[in-house]
Design a protein around this motif. Structure first.
Motif, PDB file in Angstrom:
ATOM      1  N   HIS A 142    -109.720  43.474  45.470  1.00 46.11           N
ATOM      2  CA  HIS A 142    -108.515  43.459  44.647  1.00 46.11           C
ATOM      3  C   HIS A 142    -108.510  42.267  43.696  1.00 46.11           C
ATOM      4  N   ASP A 143    -109.335  41.285  43.980  1.00 43.17           N
ATOM      5  CA  ASP A 143    -109.185  39.932  43.442  1.00 43.17           C
ATOM      6  C   ASP A 143    -109.996  39.728  42.167  1.00 43.17           C
ATOM      7  N   LEU A 144    -109.319  39.395  41.091  1.00 42.79           N
ATOM      8  CA  LEU A 144    -109.994  39.139  39.816  1.00 42.79           C
ATOM      9  C   LEU A 144    -110.986  37.995  39.934  1.00 42.79           C
ATOM     10  N   VAL A 145    -110.694  37.018  40.764  1.00 41.49           N
ATOM     11  CA  VAL A 145    -111.621  35.888  40.953  1.00 41.49           C
ATOM     12  C   VAL A 145    -112.972  36.381  41.485  1.00 41.49           C
ATOM     13  N   ASP A 146    -112.932  37.282  42.482  1.00 43.03           N
ATOM     14  CA  ASP A 146    -114.165  37.847  43.025  1.00 43.03           C
ATOM     15  C   ASP A 146    -114.934  38.618  41.959  1.00 43.03           C
ATOM     16  N   ILE A 147    -114.192  39.377  41.176  1.00 42.63           N
ATOM     17  CA  ILE A 147    -114.825  40.235  40.181  1.00 42.63           C
ATOM     18  C   ILE A 147    -115.439  39.403  39.058  1.00 42.63           C
ATOM     19  N   LYS A 148    -114.748  38.352  38.660  1.00 43.16           N
ATOM     20  CA  LYS A 148    -115.305  37.457  37.635  1.00 43.16           C
ATOM     21  C   LYS A 148    -116.569  36.766  38.134  1.00 43.16           C
ATOM     22  N   ALA A 149    -116.580  36.353  39.386  1.00 43.92           N
ATOM     23  CA  ALA A 149    -117.759  35.696  39.951  1.00 43.92           C
ATOM     24  C   ALA A 149    -118.939  36.656  40.008  1.00 43.92           C
ATOM     25  N   PHE A 150    -118.660  37.918  40.368  1.00 43.48           N
ATOM     26  CA  PHE A 150    -119.722  38.931  40.421  1.00 43.48           C
ATOM     27  C   PHE A 150    -120.266  39.179  39.022  1.00 43.48           C
ATOM     28  N   HIS A 151    -119.371  39.280  38.049  1.00 41.55           N
ATOM     29  CA  HIS A 151    -119.815  39.486  36.674  1.00 41.55           C
ATOM     30  C   HIS A 151    -120.623  38.303  36.174  1.00 41.55           C
ATOM     31  N   GLU A 152    -120.207  37.113  36.504  1.00 42.33           N
ATOM     32  CA  GLU A 152    -120.939  35.920  36.067  1.00 42.33           C
ATOM     33  C   GLU A 152    -122.354  35.911  36.639  1.00 42.33           C
ATOM     34  N   ARG A 153    -122.482  36.409  37.843  1.00 44.06           N
ATOM     35  CA  ARG A 153    -123.799  36.432  38.482  1.00 44.06           C
ATOM     36  C   ARG A 153    -124.711  37.484  37.870  1.00 44.06           C
ATOM     37  N   TYR A 154    -124.169  38.700  37.618  1.00 52.39           N
ATOM     38  CA  TYR A 154    -125.029  39.812  37.196  1.00 52.39           C
ATOM     39  C   TYR A 154    -124.913  40.135  35.708  1.00 52.39           C
ATOM     40  N   GLN A 155    -123.886  39.610  35.028  1.00 53.69           N
ATOM     41  CA  GLN A 155    -123.743  39.692  33.579  1.00 53.69           C
ATOM     42  C   GLN A 155    -123.385  41.076  33.028  1.00 53.69           C
ATOM     43  N   ASP A 156    -123.894  42.110  33.632  1.00 52.37           N
ATOM     44  CA  ASP A 156    -123.684  43.466  33.134  1.00 52.37           C
ATOM     45  C   ASP A 156    -123.269  44.328  34.330  1.00 52.37           C
ATOM     46  N   VAL A 157    -122.008  44.791  34.344  1.00 54.49           N
ATOM     47  CA  VAL A 157    -121.500  45.453  35.543  1.00 54.49           C
ATOM     48  C   VAL A 157    -120.742  46.737  35.192  1.00 54.49           C
ATOM     49  N   ILE A 158    -120.608  47.577  36.202  1.00 56.44           N
ATOM     50  CA  ILE A 158    -119.803  48.784  36.127  1.00 56.44           C
ATOM     51  C   ILE A 158    -118.590  48.596  37.031  1.00 56.44           C
ATOM     52  N   ILE A 159    -117.398  48.916  36.513  1.00 52.07           N
ATOM     53  CA  ILE A 159    -116.163  48.818  37.274  1.00 52.07           C
ATOM     54  C   ILE A 159    -115.578  50.225  37.403  1.00 52.07           C
ATOM     55  N   THR A 186    -105.632  46.651  34.558  1.00 50.93           N
ATOM     56  CA  THR A 186    -105.179  48.022  34.304  1.00 50.93           C
ATOM     57  C   THR A 186    -105.623  48.970  35.409  1.00 50.93           C
ATOM     58  N   LEU A 187    -106.926  48.956  35.732  1.00 47.00           N
ATOM     59  CA  LEU A 187    -107.436  49.858  36.772  1.00 47.00           C
ATOM     60  C   LEU A 187    -106.878  49.501  38.136  1.00 47.00           C
ATOM     61  N   GLY A 188    -106.718  48.206  38.380  1.00 48.34           N
ATOM     62  CA  GLY A 188    -106.275  47.749  39.689  1.00 48.34           C
ATOM     63  C   GLY A 188    -104.784  47.601  39.840  1.00 48.34           C
ATOM     64  N   GLY A 189    -104.016  47.950  38.812  1.00 49.42           N
ATOM     65  CA  GLY A 189    -102.567  47.841  38.914  1.00 49.42           C
ATOM     66  C   GLY A 189    -102.122  46.435  39.251  1.00 49.42           C
ATOM     67  N   ASN A 190    -102.723  45.457  38.537  1.00 50.20           N
ATOM     68  CA  ASN A 190    -102.390  44.044  38.773  1.00 50.20           C
ATOM     69  C   ASN A 190    -102.568  43.649  40.241  1.00 50.20           C
ATOM     70  N   GLY A 191    -103.713  44.071  40.801  1.00 46.90           N
ATOM     71  CA  GLY A 191    -104.053  43.666  42.157  1.00 46.90           C
ATOM     72  C   GLY A 191    -103.576  44.595  43.253  1.00 46.90           C
ATOM     73  N   GLN A 192    -102.907  45.682  42.886  1.00 45.83           N
ATOM     74  CA  GLN A 192    -102.394  46.605  43.899  1.00 45.83           C
ATOM     75  C   GLN A 192    -103.478  47.541  44.440  1.00 45.83           C
ATOM     76  N   ARG A 193    -104.521  47.785  43.641  1.00 46.27           N
ATOM     77  CA  ARG A 193    -105.571  48.710  44.066  1.00 46.27           C
ATOM     78  C   ARG A 193    -106.926  48.000  44.031  1.00 46.27           C
ATOM     79  N   ALA A 194    -107.711  48.203  45.075  1.00 46.57           N
ATOM     80  CA  ALA A 194    -109.060  47.652  45.106  1.00 46.57           C
ATOM     81  C   ALA A 194    -109.960  48.414  44.141  1.00 46.57           C
ATOM     82  N   LEU A 195    -110.943  47.735  43.595  1.00 44.58           N
ATOM     83  CA  LEU A 195    -111.908  48.329  42.675  1.00 44.58           C
ATOM     84  C   LEU A 195    -113.320  48.112  43.200  1.00 44.58           C
ATOM     85  N   MET A 196    -114.213  49.016  42.811  1.00 44.53           N
ATOM     86  CA  MET A 196    -115.640  48.848  43.122  1.00 44.53           C
ATOM     87  C   MET A 196    -116.341  48.336  41.878  1.00 44.53           C
ATOM     88  N   ILE A 197    -117.151  47.299  42.062  1.00 45.38           N
ATOM     89  CA  ILE A 197    -117.922  46.727  40.964  1.00 45.38           C
ATOM     90  C   ILE A 197    -119.391  46.730  41.373  1.00 45.38           C
TER      91      ILE A 197
END
Length: 314
Positions: A142-159, A186-197
């Motif tokens: 759910h956490d944007l912090v986690d998602i940003k860290a994953f993106h920073e590591r892999y640079q090119d991601v699918i959400i 938008t996809l996560g409803g401001n943290g209400q829904r988990a996303l797969m990255i």
């Protein structure tokens, strides 16, 4: 002769030229079985039994009116030899309620394929977490912090959302991170829904390959769904081109490892999705691609499905 009930979307919504459920119905009729249909909103419990308003149909060769109604009748679900759950996603409360009805029907003696408890327990996205050794780098959060860290590591991601279907709601975010936070909000409803990255796999250019498992056995051909016109989504519903192909040895090995395990859990028909040899999703609700594979290779997928089903309902 067996009585088979297909729980599916309205018959009027079937895409006649390529509908896998219709292919299953045709194979069943050709083998001499009775074909019945109902929708999930036809399920009910009356007089202490799960029942449904069912329609027996006969499939005709005319595309414009591809079936004719034989009779309509209220049936206890346990009176059928097999119930084939083929309701398309979304996996919403109506779908879950249908599986609760079907679970009760199983207690009353019905045989349901795929098993309703297995459908509830295997999210088509989250089921991948059990088999991460075969998957690309993936997180669910759910956490944007986690998602940003994953993106920073892999640079090119699918959400992608956990309840999407047919390529809906899938976004690619490249190295510049453009709109990452906005997409997640938008996809996560401001943290209400988990996303797969997931790490973006450039091999998607060669297709997102659907590999079918039937009763734990691997169908020898898959369907590569190849993105068109600059798309990153290969889903046929998103305009992808379907090309049937033999399986690679890596795909066979993974499918053979997962097949018997998942079949024991009641998952009779499964669609594994591969990109570049990586397992990306495990589809259990209403796997498709029967018609495309059959037409392009001559291997009758619906007949393989029916032959395996008949072993369970003798």
């Amino acid at each position: 002769m067996k009585k088979l009930l297909f729980v599916a979307d309205p018959l009027s919504s079937f895409v006649v030229k390529k509908d896998s459920t219709l292919a299953m119905m045709k194979a069943s009729q050709q083998r001499g079985h009775e074909v019945w249909h109902c929708q999930i909103d036809h399920l009910k419990s009356v007089d202490s039994f799960v029942q449904a308003d069912c329609k027996q149909i006969e499939i005709t060769p005319h595309e414009g009116s591809w079936f004719k109604e034989v009779k309509t009748q209220v049936h206890k679900l346990c009176e059928f030899d097999a119930i084939i759950m083929r309701k398309d996603p979304p996996f919403d409360l109506s779908y879950v309620t249908a599986t609760w009805f079907l679970s009760q029907a199983c207690l009353e003696g019905a045989k349901v394929f795929n098993a309703p408890d297995a459908l509830r327990n295997h999210s088509e996205k989250l089921a991948l977490l059990e088999f991460m050794k075969f998957a690309p780098p993936t997180i669910v959060s759910h956490d944007l912090v986690d998602i940003k860290a994953f993106h920073e590591r892999y640079q090119d991601v699918i959400i992608k959302p956990l309840d999407g279907m047919g390529g809906q709601g899938i976004f690619r975010v490249q190295a510049n991170g453009l709109n990452l936070a906005s997409i997640v909000e938008t996809l996560g409803g401001n943290g209400q829904r988990a996303l797969m990255i997931q790490k973006f796999l450039p091999e998607i250019a060669a297709g997102d390959k659907r590999v079918l498992l039937i009763g734990g056995e691997v169908v020898p051909y898959g369907l590569a769904r190849i993105p068109q016109a600059g798309e990153v989504r290969g889903n046929l519903a998103s305009g992808g081109k379907g090309v049937a192909q033999p399986l690679t040895q890596q795909e066979v090995n993974i499918a053979q490892e997962l097949g018997p395990l998942l079949a024991k859990r009641g998952l009779h028909l499964i669609g594994l999705d591969f990109i570049g040899g990586y397992l990306t999703e495990i589809n259990v609700t209403s796997p498709t691609c029967f018609v495309e594979i059959t037409e392009q290779t001559g291997h009758d997928v619906a007949l393989q499905w029916l032959t395996n089903l008949e072993k369970h309902i003798q």
